[in-house]
Design a protein around this motif. Sequence first.
Motif, mmCIF file in Angstrom:
data_model
loop_
_atom_site.group_PDB
_atom_site.id
_atom_site.type_symbol
_atom_site.label_atom_id
_atom_site.label_comp_id
_atom_site.label_asym_id
_atom_site.label_seq_id
_atom_site.Cartn_x
_atom_site.Cartn_y
_atom_site.Cartn_z
ATOM 1 N N ASP A 130 2.712 -1.283 -7.421
ATOM 2 C CA ASP A 130 3.388 -2.184 -8.362
ATOM 3 C C ASP A 130 2.437 -2.826 -9.380
ATOM 4 O O ASP A 130 2.884 -3.470 -10.327
ATOM 5 C CB ASP A 130 4.185 -3.262 -7.610
ATOM 6 N N ARG A 131 1.130 -2.636 -9.198
ATOM 7 C CA ARG A 131 0.178 -3.162 -10.185
ATOM 8 C C ARG A 131 -0.140 -2.133 -11.274
ATOM 9 O O ARG A 131 -0.778 -2.448 -12.264
ATOM 10 C CB ARG A 131 -1.117 -3.582 -9.483
ATOM 11 N N LEU A 132 0.308 -0.902 -11.048
ATOM 12 C CA LEU A 132 0.042 0.146 -12.046
ATOM 13 C C LEU A 132 1.013 0.005 -13.216
ATOM 14 O O LEU A 132 2.143 -0.467 -13.029
ATOM 15 C CB LEU A 132 0.226 1.531 -11.412
ATOM 16 N N SER A 183 -8.585 -8.861 -5.880
ATOM 17 C CA SER A 183 -7.243 -8.318 -6.101
ATOM 18 C C SER A 183 -6.244 -8.865 -5.081
ATOM 19 O O SER A 183 -5.039 -8.735 -5.250
ATOM 20 C CB SER A 183 -7.270 -6.796 -6.030
ATOM 21 N N GLU A 204 -5.802 -7.919 -1.952
ATOM 22 C CA GLU A 204 -5.433 -7.005 -0.872
ATOM 23 C C GLU A 204 -6.375 -7.222 0.318
ATOM 24 O O GLU A 204 -7.549 -7.529 0.138
ATOM 25 C CB GLU A 204 -5.523 -5.547 -1.344
ATOM 26 N N ILE A 247 -5.041 1.055 -5.107
ATOM 27 C CA ILE A 247 -4.392 0.134 -6.038
ATOM 28 C C ILE A 247 -2.916 0.067 -5.647
ATOM 29 O O ILE A 247 -2.265 1.119 -5.529
ATOM 30 C CB ILE A 247 -4.502 0.649 -7.496
ATOM 31 N N ALA A 248 -2.415 -1.140 -5.429
ATOM 32 C CA ALA A 248 -0.994 -1.280 -5.082
ATOM 33 C C ALA A 248 -0.149 -0.702 -6.224
ATOM 34 O O ALA A 248 -0.425 -0.972 -7.397
ATOM 35 C CB ALA A 248 -0.664 -2.749 -4.874
ATOM 36 N N PHE A 297 -9.201 -2.561 -11.237
ATOM 37 C CA PHE A 297 -8.050 -3.087 -10.472
ATOM 38 C C PHE A 297 -8.504 -3.811 -9.204
ATOM 39 O O PHE A 297 -7.990 -4.871 -8.870
ATOM 40 C CB PHE A 297 -7.107 -1.942 -10.091
ATOM 41 N N GLY A 309 -10.604 -7.101 -9.720
ATOM 42 C CA GLY A 309 -9.768 -8.176 -10.250
ATOM 43 C C GLY A 309 -10.324 -8.822 -11.496
ATOM 44 O O GLY A 309 -11.370 -8.432 -12.014
ATOM 45 N N ASP A 310 -9.598 -9.811 -11.965
ATOM 46 C CA ASP A 310 -9.958 -10.456 -13.219
ATOM 47 C C ASP A 310 -10.971 -11.562 -12.959
ATOM 48 O O ASP A 310 -10.617 -12.670 -12.573
ATOM 49 C CB ASP A 310 -8.684 -11.013 -13.878
ATOM 50 N N GLN A 364 3.236 4.509 -12.596
ATOM 51 C CA GLN A 364 4.090 4.388 -11.394
ATOM 52 C C GLN A 364 5.023 5.588 -11.288
ATOM 53 O O GLN A 364 5.289 6.097 -10.198
ATOM 54 C CB GLN A 364 4.915 3.106 -11.469
#
Lengths: 266, 265
Positions: free
Chosen positions: A194-196, A55, A57, A191-192, B47, B50-51, A201
């Motif tokens: 802005d990714r939701l 991801s 992060e 989970i950040a 999430f 990741g992909d 959000q």
Amino acid sequence: MSKVIANIRLFFQGAVLSYIALFAWLRPSTYIATKVVGPLAQILFFTLMGKFGTSGESADFYIIGNAIQITALSGIYGVTFSLAGDRWNGTLPYLFGTPANRMTMFLGRAVIHIIDGMFGVLIGFTWGVTLLGLDLSNTDPWALILVIAVTTFSTSGLGLMLGSLSLITRNVMFINNTAYFLLLVLSGSNIAIDRLPSALQAISNVLPLTRGIASARAIIDGATFRDVRPAMLEEIGIGIIYIMFGYVLFRWIEVLAKRRGTLEAM
Amino acid sequence: MKPGMLKAYIHVIKLAFIFTLKQSMTDAFILFGIFVQPLLIAIMALFILGDQGDELVIFIVVGSGLTGLWDSVLFQSGNSITRERWTGTLEVLVAMPTPIAVIVFGKNLAFVTQALGSMIVAYTFASIIFGYPLSIESPMLFILSIVLTVLSFVCLGLVLATLFVLNPDVQRWQNGLEFPVFILAGFLFPIAILPMWTTPLSYILAPYWAAVALHLSSSGKPNILEMGLPWVMMVLLGVLYLFLAFWLFRKMLFKARVDATLSGQ
């Protein structure tokens, strides 16, 4: 004047006694398992998953997010059980039979858990620094403590609201567990935001913890408290709104339970 | 053991299984552990990890389902005797001619079997909501792995149930044991990323071998030999847990009779 003193006494006595009553079963091993080892395992689990994942992060993202989210252990479970315990132990009718100020009684249930929750977060950060190499060299410690205090307060506000619900439902554990895990998903701890998806959000935006976690990350990254002050004011506002909702619910349940004679209905 | 006796025990296991299943399907705490928590863990894993292709999604589905299985063993199977104590039915169960271990086995079988629902929920969610084309690469090997997983988890549940009754200090660690096993068993990431000294701990956990078998058979096309090690380990550990559980059952009942603490807290 004597009324004010009586209310202050009620506030603090209620705070201490409800905490003691909640942990009547407490032994050091229980506390260590729940508040020391459990949080460490949660931090490790998400940090290791983050390291394995793609991801993007950093490990610090998960360490800080989960260390702050640990406040929900006290804020959600502790506060809710403080209120729900009266129902389970059959003391709710006595509580509602007293002429004591309800707001004082209600708020008192959260006080010790706020302190305990802050302590829990500090334990989480201790694990982060000692075991996972979290770098706090750019951090203003007082600003971080203030962020932790505000976040713990707002999370306890949600706990008070859920605690009021526990007076009318038998499924308090279901509510608590769901709230705790939803906070893990939606507060930005793992989970950040802005990714939701945008709908999630929007939910995240009205939850406690979201701004607290973001602010803690900023403080650890070198920001000052002045930088995160607007977010912290919002976090306090969110906490107050949850407390007010909870209090209205608490009073409504009292009236309803007295009218229907279902104060101890399970 | 006489064949008639075995038949009677199987009948008791079946009844305990059905009764527990019916009872627990109305318990919101159990339903959370089976359906809600694994689903939320699956969402986070989707999430965080990741992909990395569809192969990883089936890894996540299986891994998050395993978290539901472990939660069921830890919190439901682990409390299966304690709960009888709370409801005041333990004395009656102990006084029955059927050994209490047989009844608890039936209960634990129900807890673990219904926890398989967590895998089905995660699978449905990932395929319908997230739209991943999911498939089990080696279905027959997967089914056999599931059967061995259930049996080894039930045996582990018997150990926990007796251990928690015999030593309340151990039960106090119940909440603290949830995530460590998620980590050590490699449900959602390989144990290779953990320090070397933790590897022996993983090896003595049936959940680790279950994760190996289920991940291998769901994500690839392993041959029987590759599946052999996790299967044999699950059987060996299951038998070991079973012996340990029977020894603990005997110890528990002896102690309860000597101290007269069968219903004591």
